[in-house]
Design a protein around this motif. Sequence first.
Motif, PDB file in Angstrom:
ATOM      1  N   SER A 260       5.719  12.582  -0.504  1.00 11.48           N
ATOM      2  CA  SER A 260       6.326  13.916  -0.633  1.00 11.48           C
ATOM      3  C   SER A 260       7.531  13.538  -1.552  1.00 11.48           C
ATOM      4  O   SER A 260       8.258  14.369  -1.924  1.00 11.48           O
ATOM      5  CB  SER A 260       6.707  14.562   0.455  1.00 11.48           C
ATOM      6  N   VAL A 261       7.847  12.284  -2.027  1.00 12.69           N
ATOM      7  CA  VAL A 261       8.805  12.082  -2.845  1.00 12.69           C
ATOM      8  C   VAL A 261       8.580  12.809  -4.205  1.00 12.69           C
ATOM      9  O   VAL A 261       9.549  12.762  -5.042  1.00 12.69           O
ATOM     10  CB  VAL A 261       8.845  10.612  -3.014  1.00 12.69           C
ATOM     11  N   GLU A 262       7.453  13.222  -4.327  1.00 16.60           N
ATOM     12  CA  GLU A 262       7.229  13.846  -5.646  1.00 16.60           C
ATOM     13  C   GLU A 262       8.109  15.388  -5.655  1.00 16.60           C
ATOM     14  O   GLU A 262       8.468  15.368  -6.965  1.00 16.60           O
ATOM     15  CB  GLU A 262       5.621  14.514  -5.623  1.00 16.60           C
ATOM     16  N   ASN A 263       8.275  15.578  -4.655  1.00 15.97           N
ATOM     17  CA  ASN A 263       9.260  17.024  -4.571  1.00 15.97           C
ATOM     18  C   ASN A 263      10.733  16.450  -4.942  1.00 15.97           C
ATOM     19  O   ASN A 263      11.337  17.222  -5.703  1.00 15.97           O
ATOM     20  CB  ASN A 263       9.424  17.360  -3.168  1.00 15.97           C
ATOM     21  N   VAL A 264      11.203  15.254  -4.613  1.00 20.26           N
ATOM     22  CA  VAL A 264      12.389  14.950  -5.134  1.00 20.26           C
ATOM     23  C   VAL A 264      12.659  14.652  -6.526  1.00 20.26           C
ATOM     24  O   VAL A 264      13.633  14.909  -7.171  1.00 20.26           O
ATOM     25  CB  VAL A 264      12.611  13.395  -4.401  1.00 20.26           C
ATOM     26  N   ILE A 265      11.458  14.033  -6.928  1.00 18.75           N
ATOM     27  CA  ILE A 265      11.482  13.584  -8.436  1.00 18.75           C
ATOM     28  C   ILE A 265      11.370  14.824  -9.435  1.00 18.75           C
ATOM     29  O   ILE A 265      12.006  15.068 -10.493  1.00 18.75           O
ATOM     30  CB  ILE A 265      10.254  12.691  -8.744  1.00 18.75           C
ATOM     31  N   ALA A 266      10.523  15.831  -8.955  1.00 21.66           N
ATOM     32  CA  ALA A 266      10.438  17.275  -9.489  1.00 21.66           C
ATOM     33  C   ALA A 266      11.863  17.826  -9.909  1.00 21.66           C
ATOM     34  O   ALA A 266      12.365  18.413 -10.620  1.00 21.66           O
ATOM     35  CB  ALA A 266       9.556  18.253  -8.790  1.00 21.66           C
ATOM     36  N   VAL A 267      12.679  17.888  -8.577  1.00 18.63           N
ATOM     37  CA  VAL A 267      14.051  18.593  -8.629  1.00 18.63           C
ATOM     38  C   VAL A 267      14.880  17.768  -9.626  1.00 18.63           C
ATOM     39  O   VAL A 267      15.671  18.293 -10.325  1.00 18.63           O
ATOM     40  CB  VAL A 267      14.571  18.530  -7.125  1.00 18.63           C
ATOM     41  N   LEU A 268      14.851  16.483  -9.564  1.00 23.71           N
ATOM     42  CA  LEU A 268      15.778  15.533 -10.338  1.00 23.71           C
ATOM     43  C   LEU A 268      15.286  15.889 -11.980  1.00 23.71           C
ATOM     44  O   LEU A 268      16.395  15.827 -12.595  1.00 23.71           O
ATOM     45  CB  LEU A 268      15.499  14.038 -10.195  1.00 23.71           C
ATOM     46  N   ILE A 269      13.790  16.012 -12.210  1.00 23.51           N
ATOM     47  CA  ILE A 269      13.665  16.230 -13.700  1.00 23.51           C
ATOM     48  C   ILE A 269      14.000  17.374 -14.049  1.00 23.51           C
ATOM     49  O   ILE A 269      14.384  17.810 -15.081  1.00 23.51           O
ATOM     50  CB  ILE A 269      12.191  16.015 -13.789  1.00 23.51           C
TER      51      ILE A 269
ATOM     52  N   SER B 162       1.077  -1.134   0.025  1.00 28.87           N
ATOM     53  CA  SER B 162      -0.058   0.193   0.055  1.00 28.87           C
ATOM     54  C   SER B 162       0.788   1.358  -0.150  1.00 28.87           C
ATOM     55  O   SER B 162       0.358   2.437  -0.987  1.00 28.87           O
ATOM     56  CB  SER B 162      -0.839   0.032   1.334  1.00 28.87           C
ATOM     57  N   TYR B 163       1.540   1.221   0.922  1.00 31.63           N
ATOM     58  CA  TYR B 163       2.798   2.393   0.820  1.00 31.63           C
ATOM     59  C   TYR B 163       3.643   2.514  -0.485  1.00 31.63           C
ATOM     60  O   TYR B 163       4.097   3.560  -0.946  1.00 31.63           O
ATOM     61  CB  TYR B 163       3.707   2.320   2.007  1.00 31.63           C
ATOM     62  N   GLY B 164       3.958   1.307  -1.110  1.00 35.49           N
ATOM     63  CA  GLY B 164       4.628   1.272  -2.252  1.00 35.49           C
ATOM     64  C   GLY B 164       3.817   2.047  -3.403  1.00 35.49           C
ATOM     65  O   GLY B 164       4.261   2.838  -4.338  1.00 35.49           O
ATOM     66  N   CYS B 165       2.445   1.707  -3.208  1.00 37.75           N
ATOM     67  CA  CYS B 165       1.536   2.562  -4.253  1.00 37.75           C
ATOM     68  C   CYS B 165       1.559   4.117  -4.230  1.00 37.75           C
ATOM     69  O   CYS B 165       1.563   4.778  -5.155  1.00 37.75           O
ATOM     70  CB  CYS B 165       0.015   2.004  -4.090  1.00 37.75           C
ATOM     71  N   ILE B 166       1.532   4.419  -2.934  1.00 37.07           N
ATOM     72  CA  ILE B 166       1.662   5.853  -2.644  1.00 37.07           C
ATOM     73  C   ILE B 166       2.729   6.255  -3.142  1.00 37.07           C
ATOM     74  O   ILE B 166       2.931   7.462  -3.697  1.00 37.07           O
ATOM     75  CB  ILE B 166       1.235   6.135  -1.110  1.00 37.07           C
ATOM     76  N   PHE B 167       4.103   5.726  -2.771  1.00 38.57           N
ATOM     77  CA  PHE B 167       5.314   6.135  -3.085  1.00 38.57           C
ATOM     78  C   PHE B 167       5.356   6.328  -4.642  1.00 38.57           C
ATOM     79  O   PHE B 167       5.881   7.269  -5.118  1.00 38.57           O
ATOM     80  CB  PHE B 167       6.430   5.137  -2.728  1.00 38.57           C
ATOM     81  N   ALA B 168       4.790   5.156  -5.578  1.00 42.78           N
ATOM     82  CA  ALA B 168       4.803   5.157  -7.049  1.00 42.78           C
ATOM     83  C   ALA B 168       3.934   6.484  -7.551  1.00 42.78           C
ATOM     84  O   ALA B 168       4.588   6.964  -8.268  1.00 42.78           O
ATOM     85  CB  ALA B 168       4.443   3.791  -7.587  1.00 42.78           C
ATOM     86  N   ALA B 169       2.870   6.639  -6.659  1.00 43.71           N
ATOM     87  CA  ALA B 169       2.133   7.803  -7.124  1.00 43.71           C
ATOM     88  C   ALA B 169       2.858   9.104  -7.067  1.00 43.71           C
ATOM     89  O   ALA B 169       2.688   9.949  -7.911  1.00 43.71           O
ATOM     90  CB  ALA B 169       0.726   7.853  -6.549  1.00 43.71           C
ATOM     91  N   GLY B 170       3.519   9.341  -5.818  1.00 45.21           N
ATOM     92  CA  GLY B 170       4.170  10.520  -5.730  1.00 45.21           C
ATOM     93  C   GLY B 170       5.376  10.619  -6.738  1.00 45.21           C
ATOM     94  O   GLY B 170       5.841  11.689  -7.196  1.00 45.21           O
TER      95      GLY B 170
END
Length: 314
Positions: free
Chosen positions: A253-262, A7-15
Amino acid sequence: MRGALRSYGCIFAAGCLWGTNGLFVKLMQGCGSSSAYTGFVRIVLSLLILTVITLVKEGPKAFKISKNTLISCLLLGLVCQALYNYVYSSAINSLGVSFACVMTYMSPAFASVISYFLFREKFGPNKYLAMALNLAGCVLTVTGGRLSGMSFAVSGLLFGLASAACYSLVGIFGRLASGESSPYVVATYNFLFGSIFLGLFGHPWTTVENPLEPGILLYGFIYALIPTGICYIIYFTGVSRIKESSKVPVVASVENVIAVLIGVLVFGEKVGIGNMVGILLVLCSIAVMNLELPTGRRRAGRRIRIGAHGHAAV
């Protein structure tokens, strides 16, 4: 435990998928789209895509939902789509992009307070530590520790707090809505109400010269399919099986990390030591939030543990 990790993996993937939002926003704006119209196209096309997917996968009967689920979906569309877009855009206009983004990541604190009163979720030492690490990490990831160029206004701060509150409610309303219906149906109704409210109150098509510009619609379709439609199905799948809503914004909030990497890899943006420290803190906060920390007390010969093992749904 495995169910909780999935379940947390799903949320992480969505982020991670949400972290690509900035890429599509820039591509669509390069074709002449405005911020308001980009959000509207994203939601409307996601609605069309998810309606087709849900009809094929589950049939027309799946759209018959309970009154409680309907209300939760309506709140998702009104608060977490339409209202969030308005207050977040207003925060950007008052505070600037960086600080508005930082304000949004106060959402774990809002989610924890709301979940305490709504679901009676307990606070443990890992939650306090994770939220502190997460907020510090998001601030550093976005700003690199450089706060001097940011402007402050009371109205902007209120809009920023409102955006954080709206963002925190995605997991809570999503959990309530997904309890009785499939993630496909919940995501579809979410975008249905979001489209209605944004269309009624925003009239975003008036903010662009050519609403049917092929480039806007092409990038908008990809934006709606991957980091929106499919992403929300994955997200609601994870949320429906989790009993600690306060953890959801931290993991996402891993979304924030991916946004910076992109930004670095695609647009050549520069990243300093402060940004890198922020990324590490965000990742650490996700790990800490899901650790099992002993409280120091014993009951019936066993240690009492606080974390995903004790409360996550299976």
